[in-house]
Motif scaffolding. Structure first.
Motif, PDB file in Angstrom:
ATOM      1  N   ARG A 152     -17.525  46.685  31.028  1.00  0.00           N
ATOM      2  CA  ARG A 152     -16.251  46.012  30.786  1.00  0.00           C
ATOM      3  C   ARG A 152     -15.591  45.509  32.070  1.00  0.00           C
ATOM      4  O   ARG A 152     -15.850  46.003  33.158  1.00  0.00           O
ATOM      5  CB  ARG A 152     -15.273  46.983  30.097  1.00  0.00           C
ATOM      6  N   VAL A 153     -14.714  44.533  31.888  1.00  0.00           N
ATOM      7  CA  VAL A 153     -13.710  44.179  32.882  1.00  0.00           C
ATOM      8  C   VAL A 153     -12.364  44.483  32.239  1.00  0.00           C
ATOM      9  O   VAL A 153     -12.089  44.054  31.113  1.00  0.00           O
ATOM     10  CB  VAL A 153     -13.783  42.697  33.281  1.00  0.00           C
ATOM     11  N   HIS A 154     -11.544  45.259  32.922  1.00  0.00           N
ATOM     12  CA  HIS A 154     -10.259  45.678  32.384  1.00  0.00           C
ATOM     13  C   HIS A 154      -9.129  44.852  32.994  1.00  0.00           C
ATOM     14  O   HIS A 154      -9.264  44.280  34.081  1.00  0.00           O
ATOM     15  CB  HIS A 154      -9.988  47.157  32.706  1.00  0.00           C
ATOM     16  N   ALA A 155      -7.995  44.836  32.294  1.00  0.00           N
ATOM     17  CA  ALA A 155      -6.763  44.290  32.850  1.00  0.00           C
ATOM     18  C   ALA A 155      -5.644  45.286  32.585  1.00  0.00           C
ATOM     19  O   ALA A 155      -5.545  45.837  31.487  1.00  0.00           O
ATOM     20  CB  ALA A 155      -6.427  42.942  32.231  1.00  0.00           C
ATOM     21  N   ILE A 156      -4.831  45.542  33.602  1.00  0.00           N
ATOM     22  CA  ILE A 156      -3.649  46.391  33.470  1.00  0.00           C
ATOM     23  C   ILE A 156      -2.445  45.461  33.414  1.00  0.00           C
ATOM     24  O   ILE A 156      -2.175  44.723  34.372  1.00  0.00           O
ATOM     25  CB  ILE A 156      -3.537  47.367  34.650  1.00  0.00           C
ATOM     26  N   VAL A 157      -1.747  45.483  32.286  1.00  0.00           N
ATOM     27  CA  VAL A 157      -0.705  44.492  32.025  1.00  0.00           C
ATOM     28  C   VAL A 157       0.659  45.173  31.932  1.00  0.00           C
ATOM     29  O   VAL A 157       0.851  46.047  31.080  1.00  0.00           O
ATOM     30  CB  VAL A 157      -0.994  43.739  30.714  1.00  0.00           C
TER      31      VAL A 157
END
Length: 480
Positions: free
Chosen positions: A165-170
């Motif tokens: 995965r590639v994650h994003a912290i929003v």
């Protein structure tokens, strides 16, 4: 008399039940130990692969199992576990899967604050603090958007996120949320932003998520399953090499996209001139060219905020003992510089196999700016640019040291800092020292975390990733 008898019978039953429960828990732990040793530890997670699940004696390190419980559960539920390269004797049955799941899940019932991590064991200078900013399994390379969204690549030495995965912290009104931007990529270690577009480096290609920022903002909080954001391939055909195959990405001040291609071995004379290099291309994937040679394996580079020169870490070769050679902090001042691999290491160390006919003191090879610790596995780095830390840290280089894997005594497992000062003669002198330590317990040689990348955050703090725990830490400063 009857009441007394019933009380005695009830007490006897309780004692018997408690003894049975303790026995059952003990038996479950022993079954789990056997499975870990014959499968997980035997095939991968020993001293060679992170996360290490064995201690110095070769027995199962149950503290490490607990710290990595979520990752282990995900891996055991993965149909390809153990990896297909593992011999048949190390494959596990369906019943053994259930045993591991039952045992590891039982360890998650008493998770304390800070995501269950012993942050109190970390040693920081006075006034500095560290907290868990977010958690994203397998967190490695970081890319920070001006709006405070953080993109997180995974992969690396042990493919620490089996889901690719590639994650994003929003940031949201109800706190920071983590969303998966992509699934099932091939070691998507490198991440870099150009505007709102995210570039991701897999082992053999670079891909682009157009308006990744808009996509994660529109989809955060939704139940997307394993849906990935749409992407296009920017460049394919990077070498599929057996070692040092993960890539790091960064956009330079010139608007070009830079990436590394590591040496395909510990020490060898590569059979193609693209190995052991740093390269760059246009944002559309055209005009791939080499800018630095003789770079064994960099997994971290950045640019000086004033001179705009590239600075990068380089991991020294193995099997020359615990103290040789040092890892390196290098500076690229002109295209085409050669940093010595495989002939020379650090400033003047000649390789015993390939350096016999080379003068490692000559100007033909560019010397490192700073020799770092041997085998510390220096990875991501950044020049501090915020206003939160004391002035002495402005433009200091912070370096994430992932930690040694084959030294008789472990080294690294820390965040270090290099500061530059003028001496009495006006010469620039670099000091190199630990900034945060404690992920490694030197006394018993166990570690509970492995720093990977460090970036400036929008509020003046530093963010630091840890692929062993999946934590992204936030480092702040408060005047003592």
């Amino acid at each position: 008399m009857k009441v007394t008898f019933l009380k005695t019978l009830a007490l006897s039953s309780l004692v018997s039940g408690a003894a049975w429960a303790q026995s059952s828990a003990a038996e479950l732990k022993e079954e789990a130990r056997s499975i870990f040793l014959t499968s997980c530890a035997a095939s991968c997670h020993n001293k060679a692969v992170s996360p290490r699940l064995t201690d110095a004696s070769g027995d199962v390190d149950f503290n490490a199992v607990k710290l990595n419980a979520a990752r282990i559960i995900a891996r055991v539920q993965d149909a390809s576990m153990p990896p297909r390269r593992a011999p048949a004797s190390q494959q596990i049955t369906a019943a053994q899967r259930e045993t591991l799941l039952q045992y590891v899940k039982s360890l998650q019932t008493d998770t304390p604050d800070n995501a269950g991590l012993p942050l109190a064991s970390l040693r920081l200078a006075s006034g500095f603090n560290i907290e868990v900013f977010a958690k994203a399994e397998g967190a490695r390379s970081l890319a920070v958007h001006p709006e405070g969204i953080v993109f997180v690549g995974t992969g690396g030495f042990s493919n620490v996120d089996p889901n690719g995965r590639v994650h994003a912290i929003v940031p949201t009104s109800s706190g920071r949320k983590v969303i998966a931007l992509a699934w099932n990529l091939d070691n998507p270690n490198g991440v870099a932003l150009q505007g709102n577009d995210l570039y991701v480096a897999e082992q053999t290609r670079v891909i682009r998520f157009k308006d990744a920022v808009g996509w994660v903002k529109a989809n955060v909080g939704k139940n997307l399953g394993k849906t990935s954001a749409p992407f296009t391939t920017v460049y394919s055909g990077l070498p599929d090499q057996p070692t040092h195959s993960w890539k790091y990405l960064g956009f330079g001040p010139d608007g070009k996209l830079y990436l590394n291609i590591g040496a395909p071995c510990n020490i060898c004379l590569p059979d193609r001139d693209t190995y052991a290099t740093i390269m760059r291309m246009n944002a559309d994937g055209s005009n791939l060219e080499t800018v630095a040679r003789g770079v064994r394996n960099t997994v971290g580079f950045t640019w000086h905020p004033e001179t705009r020169e590239m600075w990068f870490t380089d991991n020294g070769r193995d099997q020359l003992g615990d103290n040789l050679p040092p890892d390196e902090l290098n500076r690229l001042t002109a295209d085409g510089q050669d940093f010595g691999y495989p002939y020379c290491h650090a400033k003047t160390i000649s390789d015993p196999t390939y350096g016999k006919n080379q003068d490692c003191r000559s100007d033909a090879f560019t010397k490192p700016e700073v020799e770092l610790g041997a085998h510390v596995a220096a990875l991501g780095l950044t020049f501090y640019q915020g206003s939160m830390f004391p002035a002495a840290y402005q433009n200091a280089v912070f370096i994430a040291e992932h930690g040694s894997w084959n030294s008789s005594r472990k080294n690294g497992y820390r965040l270090s800092v290099v500061q530059f000062k003028q001496d009495a003669e006006g010469k620039t002198v670099a000091t190199y020292q630990p900034f945060i330590a404690g992920w490694l317990n030197d006394a018993n040689q166990t570690n509970w975390g492995r720093p990977v990348d460090v970036k400036n955050y929008v509020d003046g703090s530093l963010l630091l990733s840890d692929d062993q725990t999946g934590a992204i830490y936030r480092v702040t400063y408060t005047t003592p």
